[in-house]
Design a protein around this motif. Sequence first.
Motif, PDB file in Angstrom:
ATOM      1  N   ARG A   1     -15.395   7.522  -0.631  1.00 59.53           N
ATOM      2  CA  ARG A   1     -14.631   6.294  -0.819  1.00 59.53           C
ATOM      3  C   ARG A   1     -15.536   5.186  -1.338  1.00 59.53           C
ATOM      4  O   ARG A   1     -16.677   5.051  -0.896  1.00 59.53           O
TER       5      ARG A   1
ATOM      6  N   ASP B   1      -6.496   5.209  -6.126  1.00 59.65           N
ATOM      7  CA  ASP B   1      -6.531   3.982  -5.314  1.00 59.65           C
ATOM      8  C   ASP B   1      -5.367   3.932  -4.317  1.00 59.65           C
ATOM      9  O   ASP B   1      -5.228   2.956  -3.594  1.00 59.65           O
TER      10      ASP B   1
ATOM     11  N   LEU C   1      -8.290   3.279   2.368  1.00 60.44           N
ATOM     12  CA  LEU C   1      -7.933   4.684   2.164  1.00 60.44           C
ATOM     13  C   LEU C   1      -8.536   5.599   3.223  1.00 60.44           C
ATOM     14  O   LEU C   1      -9.688   5.445   3.613  1.00 60.44           O
TER      15      LEU C   1
ATOM     16  N   GLN D   1      -3.062   5.662  -1.118  1.00 59.81           N
ATOM     17  CA  GLN D   1      -3.104   6.650  -0.039  1.00 59.81           C
ATOM     18  C   GLN D   1      -2.274   7.878  -0.419  1.00 59.81           C
ATOM     19  O   GLN D   1      -2.687   9.010  -0.175  1.00 59.81           O
TER      20      GLN D   1
ATOM     21  N   GLY E   1     -11.758   8.013  -3.433  1.00 56.34           N
ATOM     22  CA  GLY E   1     -10.838   6.915  -3.183  1.00 56.34           C
ATOM     23  C   GLY E   1     -11.446   5.583  -3.581  1.00 56.34           C
ATOM     24  O   GLY E   1     -12.623   5.333  -3.327  1.00 56.34           O
TER      25      GLY E   1
ATOM     26  N   ILE F   1      -4.446  10.041  -2.602  1.00 54.55           N
ATOM     27  CA  ILE F   1      -5.462  10.789  -1.857  1.00 54.55           C
ATOM     28  C   ILE F   1      -4.797  11.966  -1.134  1.00 54.55           C
ATOM     29  O   ILE F   1      -5.305  13.094  -1.150  1.00 54.55           O
TER      30      ILE F   1
ATOM     31  N   GLU G   1       0.837  -1.207   0.000  1.00 51.77           N
ATOM     32  CA  GLU G   1       0.000   0.000   0.000  1.00 51.77           C
ATOM     33  C   GLU G   1       0.877   1.265   0.000  1.00 51.77           C
ATOM     34  O   GLU G   1       0.497   2.282  -0.553  1.00 51.77           O
TER      35      GLU G   1
END
Length: 220
Positions: free
Chosen positions: A199, A171, A193, A173, A188, A176, A41
């Motif tokens: 989202r 998609d 997220l 972090q 998101g 965002i 991630e």
Amino acid sequence: LPRAVIFDLDGVVVDTAHLHFMAWQRLAQRIGIPIDAAFNEQLKGVSRQESLLKILAAGGKSGTFTQAECDAMAAEKNADYVGLLAGLTTADILPGISELLHTLREEGVLTGLASVSQNAPQVLRALGLAQAFDYVADTRRITHSKPHPEIFLNVCEALNIAPQHAAGIEDAQAGIDALRAGGIFSIGIGATLEGANHRLDSTEGLSWAVIRQQWLRHQA
Ligand code: BG6
Ligand code: MG
């Protein structure tokens, strides 16, 4: 309503995020650093060189390799990734995306692509989307990776739209965070997220109607 919608590529337009992960995992494994999906991630939305540095740091190997060795590892990961891209077709466009792009054109809403991937032009061609966006960010002109807002602000500027009149779909972090830092309305895609204006679990729930509805809800 938003005058422009800016898309991330990997994990938003096309299901390639897991291919980046697979290629990084193989490279990391080879140098003795196990990485898992949770760690991955942190790599989403991050440039190739910076991703490698994060992996080395996670394995306690920062500073272990020369620049030439790092370049070779990044090239090895990319060759693996490009190999995994072979056979990519329009069928790999994520659900709802083609329809959304079509509707945005019809409605006169501008579209942009903000991907830090150097493979973006090739991926767009394979998907038949080379002409689908009004502007595609040129990674050669971008000096900061997400979460820096540079790439999104660059797309806004090219489209001649103020950031507060744009919406972005991400998609990652880091993506965002970049949208927030740029003052751009954020949507998101993904369960983990944080901080997005809205989202969704997948692109399946994404449409112009949903973007419009959420935009208006946040204006109120
Ligand atoms: C982003 C991906 O879109 O592009 C990252 O989310 C990737 O995982 C980055 O590292 C850079 O991609 P490339 O194709 O230039 O190595
Ligand atoms: Mg992405």
